[in-house]
Design an enzyme around this catalytic site. Structure first.
Site, short mmCIF file in Angstrom:
data_model
loop_
_atom_site.label_atom_id
_atom_site.label_comp_id
_atom_site.label_asym_id
_atom_site.label_seq_id
_atom_site.Cartn_x
_atom_site.Cartn_y
_atom_site.Cartn_z
N TYR A 148 0.82 -1.21 0.00
CA TYR A 148 0.00 0.00 0.00
C TYR A 148 0.85 1.27 0.00
O TYR A 148 0.41 2.33 0.39
CB TYR A 148 -0.99 -0.02 1.18
CG TYR A 148 -2.25 -0.77 0.81
CD1 TYR A 148 -3.40 -0.10 0.46
CD2 TYR A 148 -2.26 -2.16 0.77
CE1 TYR A 148 -4.55 -0.77 0.09
CE2 TYR A 148 -3.40 -2.86 0.41
CZ TYR A 148 -4.55 -2.15 0.06
OH TYR A 148 -5.67 -2.83 -0.31
N GLY A 264 -9.83 -6.12 -4.83
CA GLY A 264 -8.47 -6.49 -5.23
C GLY A 264 -7.78 -7.33 -4.17
O GLY A 264 -7.05 -8.28 -4.49
N ASP A 265 -8.00 -6.98 -2.89
CA ASP A 265 -7.42 -7.78 -1.81
C ASP A 265 -8.00 -9.19 -1.81
O ASP A 265 -7.29 -10.17 -1.60
CB ASP A 265 -7.72 -7.12 -0.45
CG ASP A 265 -7.03 -5.78 -0.30
OD1 ASP A 265 -5.81 -5.71 -0.51
OD2 ASP A 265 -7.72 -4.80 0.01
N SER A 266 -9.31 -9.28 -2.05
CA SER A 266 -9.96 -10.59 -2.10
C SER A 266 -9.40 -11.43 -3.25
O SER A 266 -9.14 -12.63 -3.10
CB SER A 266 -11.47 -10.41 -2.27
OG SER A 266 -12.12 -11.65 -2.37
#
Length: 464
Positions: A148, A264-266
């Site tokens: 991040y 996107g994290d998933s």
């Protein structure tokens, strides 16, 4: 079973959710009232929690894979709240840090964000990597890097540990982050990130069509020296490239509404878990697209801590969220049901007509055991999982639910549709499900049936 290790920048996300019915008199901006504060893990911390949820849905009998988060954690109040949110969900191995916890606050009205307020230093001062962190990365079943842009992935100790990771590395990049380590198995930029990096590498392909995305993905593989790149394309799915040959495109299951924050994290978490389980890269990307669609359908990051039951089939994971959205908008929920073994034109005509009665169509299908009890030991010809997938591929079917009983009474009581539609020669007769629908004011109706088509007749003709 070796853990999935998530490495990256942990944030604290806050949603300030309220209602708005008027604008301020001095500017055309909404007045947000009745505000409720909702906190959740953000950045790599959200990716780790999502990975833990997905890992909990592993097939029955398989041990649940542990998820470990390696991230810089400060000692301020935001860090304390973040630790509390992670407690009991993932194991935290903290890297000493200073610079404060980054907090991202979204002001939301319904499903829409009005503004985002970011506080905290944009770059953290990352201390030396603890020996425990280096060891869990070295022995990981797979590593997910959730970058991040706060400096974690640029720290020399962290990069050295990632280069020596014991399992496949999935790298979810950030525009302000470091380049992936060359041994990464899969890098997962979104379309805008891929375009930006490819342009900087001298490959400014025009447009957002698949041809342009494929060219950019090949350029990123050359630039980064990684094994594969999967460019995520939102509702269009993802494009996977190995740098040569035809790319693989995995379409997404259409999702109406939902909060895309965290999709996107998933995607990256599901891909890393699949690789840890031994999947090849293409299989991992296909699983990741399905997981991201289901995540958004369940409410996205806004519903990060909601309990998730293991669905009977892939298509059943989003039905509750779908019904909530339709009802919140004042829409009409329509349901129909049957075995749907060997989908034929009669089925298609009935389903299309049923969808025309409302704002969404849920198809309730008999499980394999239920079909056997109703049709005999030679049926079904197609498993419930595959029947559901075929039905959900139809543009006029929003969701599919599998029920185990011989009648749909129980599943109807759970879904409570406004309309129950059946095709066939029931006109003038009382449908068996009509009494169930009357409990909540629903209506059972009969639709015209396309004559001359039935699964049983098709099976009999095939035997001649």
């Amino acid at each position: 079973m070796r853990p999935l290790v998530v490495v990256g920048d942990a944030l604290l996300d806050v949603d300030l959710v309220g209602t708005a019915s008027r604008l301020t008199p001095d500017a055309p901006v909404p007045v947000v009232e009745d505000v409720e504060r909702r906190e959740r893990p953000g950045g790599a911390a959200l990716a780790a929690v999502i990975a833990a949820v997905i890992a909990a849905l592993s097939p029955s009998g398989r041990p649940r894979r542990e998820v470990v988060l390696v991230a810089p954690i400060d000692t301020d109040e935001g860090a304390s709240r973040l630790r509390a949110l992670l407690d009991g969900r993932v194991r935290l191995v903290a890297i000493p840090s200073s610079g404060g916890t980054a907090v991202k606050q979204r002001v939301r009205v319904g499903d829409h964000s009005v503004v985002r307020l970011d506080t905290g230093s944009p770059v953290a001062t990352v201390g030396a990597l603890p020996a425990e962190a280096a060891e869990v990365i070295r022995t990981a079943g797979a590593v997910l890097v959730a970058d991040y842009g706060r400096g974690t992935t640029a720290a020399p100790d962290v990069r050295a540990a990632l280069a020596a990771a014991g399992g496949p590395v999935v790298w979810d990049p950030h525009p302000r982050g470091a380049d992936p380590v060359p041994n990464a198995r899969l890098v997962t930029p979104n379309g805008a990130e891929a375009a930006r990096v490819a342009a900087a590498a001298g490959c400014p392909a025009d447009g957002d069509g698949l041809a342009a995305v494929g060219v950019r993905a090949e350029a990123l593989i050359r630039s980064w020296g990684v094994a594969a790149v999967a460019v995520t394309l939102g509702s269009r799915g993802a494009l996977l490239s190995y740098g040569e040959g035809a790319p693989m495109v995995v379409p997404a299951v259409p999702v109406t509404g939902g909060d895309p924050c965290g999709a996107g994290d998933s995607f990256a978490a599901a891909a890393a878990l699949a690789l840890a389980d031994g999947a090849v890269t293409g299989e991992a990307v296909a699983a990741a697209v399905a997981a991201a669609s289901a995540f958004v359908a369940r409410g996205g990051a806004s519903a990060w801590d909601a309990a998730v039951d293991e669905p009977n089939v892939v298509a059943d994971s989003s039905v509750d969220a779908l019904l909530a959205r339709v009802r919140a908008a004042g829409g009409t929920v329509v349901a129909t049901g049957g075995c749907f073994d060997l989908l034929h034109p009669g089925h298609v005509a009935t389903l299309r007509a049923a969808r025309g009665l409302g704002d969404c169509l849920v198809v309730c299908i008999n499980s394999d055991d239920s079909v056997r009890r109703l049709k005999g030991p030679s049926r079904p010809l197609v498993t419930a999982t595959d029947r559901a997938r075929v039905l959900e591929a139809l543009e006029f079917v929003e969701a599919v639910v599998v029920f185990e009983e011989d009648t749909p009474a129980a599943v109807l009581d759970r879904l409570r549709p406004d309309v129950w539609a059946k095709g066939g020669d029931y006109a003038g007769a009382d449908l068996p499900e009509a009494a169930v629908l009357r409990r909540w004011g629903g209506q059972a109706v009969v639709l015209p049936y396309l004559d001359g088509h039935s699964t049983t007749a098709l099976v009999e003709r095939s035997r001649v």
